[in-house]
Write a protein that holds these residues in place. Structure first.
Motif, short mmCIF file in Angstrom:
data_model
loop_
_atom_site.label_atom_id
_atom_site.label_comp_id
_atom_site.label_asym_id
_atom_site.label_seq_id
_atom_site.Cartn_x
_atom_site.Cartn_y
_atom_site.Cartn_z
N LEU A 112 26.96 -13.68 19.51
CA LEU A 112 27.71 -13.59 18.16
C LEU A 112 27.21 -14.18 17.09
CD1 LEU A 112 31.33 -13.94 20.00
CD2 LEU A 112 29.97 -11.73 19.37
N LEU A 113 26.33 -15.12 17.32
CA LEU A 113 25.68 -15.78 16.08
C LEU A 113 24.56 -14.84 15.36
CD1 LEU A 113 24.95 -19.26 17.53
CD2 LEU A 113 26.62 -18.57 15.81
N LEU A 114 24.29 -13.66 15.84
CA LEU A 114 23.57 -12.55 15.27
C LEU A 114 24.33 -11.89 14.04
CD1 LEU A 114 22.15 -10.99 18.53
CD2 LEU A 114 21.27 -12.71 17.10
N GLU A 115 25.80 -12.28 13.76
CA GLU A 115 26.50 -11.61 12.91
C GLU A 115 26.87 -12.63 11.58
OE1 GLU A 115 29.96 -9.58 14.27
OE2 GLU A 115 28.99 -9.30 16.32
N PRO A 116 26.48 -12.02 10.48
CA PRO A 116 26.82 -13.14 9.20
C PRO A 116 28.11 -13.91 9.14
CG PRO A 116 25.83 -10.94 8.50
CD PRO A 116 26.21 -10.96 9.97
N GLU A 117 29.10 -13.56 9.46
CA GLU A 117 30.55 -13.95 9.39
C GLU A 117 30.66 -15.03 10.45
OE1 GLU A 117 31.29 -10.08 11.85
OE2 GLU A 117 30.05 -10.79 10.24
N MET A 118 30.01 -15.09 11.51
CA MET A 118 29.98 -15.99 12.32
C MET A 118 29.19 -17.23 12.06
SD MET A 118 31.56 -15.53 15.14
CE MET A 118 30.83 -16.75 16.11
N LEU A 119 27.98 -16.94 11.38
CA LEU A 119 27.32 -18.22 10.81
C LEU A 119 27.94 -18.99 9.65
CD1 LEU A 119 23.65 -16.49 10.70
CD2 LEU A 119 24.57 -18.32 12.33
N ALA A 120 28.66 -18.09 9.05
CA ALA A 120 29.41 -18.70 7.93
C ALA A 120 30.56 -19.66 8.47
CB ALA A 120 30.33 -17.61 6.82
N ALA A 121 31.08 -19.48 9.59
CA ALA A 121 32.07 -20.17 10.31
C ALA A 121 31.71 -21.43 11.19
CB ALA A 121 32.97 -19.28 11.26
#
Length: 397
Positions: A112-121
């Motif tokens: 799921l870290l492949l998604e930008p919103e995850m990295l922001a969290a």
């Protein structure tokens, strides 16, 4: 009164109740044996814990519907992003980082870290950087900049913590190693010279006779030492790779050092040209794969032109996939030529790493003890090497 202050006051007033509350949060589920019912913030904290550590029916931010002990975050990025926000609200940063690591290993959160919103969290830390670097080839275009920003944030924090002390410690060691007792007039350090000759003070003439002059050679401004950092980039060394990139950049910024950074698995890559930006160095690494220490040391050996002024730092868990005897012969040859050879089993804040004990013992027999080193201790290790004095090896190596 803040929530934390209220909790502290309540714990002081009812220590038995606070003990039951903590056991209830630890045990999870209905925990009928405690006789403690959670509500409000405690219930929300329990829900966040349940989502990671309890039944598959559990959802982030809410109570699990089953009492088993299995993962319950599912595969929904928005759901996990909300959960990451919850744990950052309820727990201190060190606990958040630990829970993130557990989520990566237990739930496959790395996908799921492949998604930008995850990295922001997520809460950035060294372990998260290692995960991102291992995923870098899978990162979609929309996520790469976010991933780089996360890595950059961790690198910047490490530089703030380590750079000044490293430059100060190594700068002092370089100055001491450059000191000479027969300097030319323009190179005399008058303050040190006077202190060194106070015994020769003549009261009648109110002067000091400088029998011994102390100063610095003109070579002080030139390169004094060659440093080669040889970094194992196998998957188990992720935290060491991150710290090595930061230290490599700091050492490269010191004009009295000529620093080279080499990373290896079964192949060898020289990243010296990228040392001005440790983030570039990290994204040029390839975590995972095998290990050929002998090949890496052969490359490093080929770059040594001033053996007596060269420090080679091998950072590896020593699980050699290449030719063991050749590796040891190479280390012996470097030491015989005057090279100072340092073997670090890890360069991280973690505890004692897993490593090849037979190889470590063989290096120790050659006069190159292998030991783990924390980032805070690394400047002192390098200063000792620069001054050619015994290394301050940790007692629990």
């Amino acid at each position: 009164m803040t929530t934390a202050q209220a909790a502290t006051a309540q714990a002081a007033a009812d220590p038995d109740g606070e003990r039951l509350r903590r056991w209830r949060l630890v045990l999870g589920g209905d925990a009928d044996g405690t006789g403690c019912t959670l509500s409000g913030r405690d219930a929300a904290m329990d829900g966040a814990l349940a989502a990671l550590y309890r039944g598959s029916g559990a959802e982030p931010g809410g109570q699990g519907r089953t009492g088993g002990r299995s993962a319950g975050l599912g595969g929904s990025a928005p759901q996990v992003a909300r959960w990451l926000g919850d744990i950052r609200e309820y727990f201190p940063t060190t606990v958040v980082q630990l829970m993130q690591q557990d989520a990566i290993t237990r739930l496959g959160l790395d996908r799921l870290l492949l998604e930008p919103e995850m990295l922001a969290a997520v809460e950035p830390d060294v372990h998260l950087v290692g995960t991102l670097l291992s995923l870098k080839h899978a990162l979609p275009e929309t996520t790469r900049e976010s991933a780089r920003a996360v890595v950059g944030k961790v690198v910047a924090e490490l530089e703030r913590r380590l750079a000044d002390r490293t430059r100060s410690t190594l700068g002092g060691a370089l100055d001491r190693s450059a000191r000479v007792n027969r300097p030319r007039h323009r190179d005399i350090d008058w303050g040190r010279t006077i202190r060194a000759n106070l015994k020769n003070y003549l009261p009648d003439h109110r002067t000091v006779v400088p029998e011994r002059l102390v100063g610095y050679a003109r070579a002080q401004r030139a390169v004094k030492k060659d440093v080669i950092l040889c970094i194992d980039q196998s998957g188990s060394m992720a935290a060491s790779v991150v710290h090595s990139a930061v230290f490599g950049a700091v050492l490269a910024s010191m004009h009295s050092l000529d620093t080279r950074l080499v990373v290896f698995d079964t192949s060898v890559v020289d990243l010296t040209e990228q040392l001005t930006d440790p983030v570039d160095v990290l994204f040029a690494t390839q975590l995972g794969g095998g290990t050929d220490i002998n090949r890496a040391l052969a490359y490093c050996q080929s770059k040594i032109s001033r053996p007596s002024e060269t420090i080679v730092v091998l950072i590896s868990d020593l699980y050699e996939g290449g030719i063991r005897d050749e590796m040891l012969k190479r280390v012996a040859a470097m030491k015989a030529s005057g090279v100072q050879f340092i073997a670090l089993l890890a360069l991280s804040d973690e505890g004692a790493p897993a490593y090849d004990h037979a190889h470590a013992a063989a290096l120790a027999a050659l006069g190159a003890p292998a030991f783990a080193c924390t980032p805070d201790a690394f400047p002192d290790i390098m200063a000792a090497a620069i001054e050619k004095r015994p290394l301050p090896v940790p007692a629990d190596r």
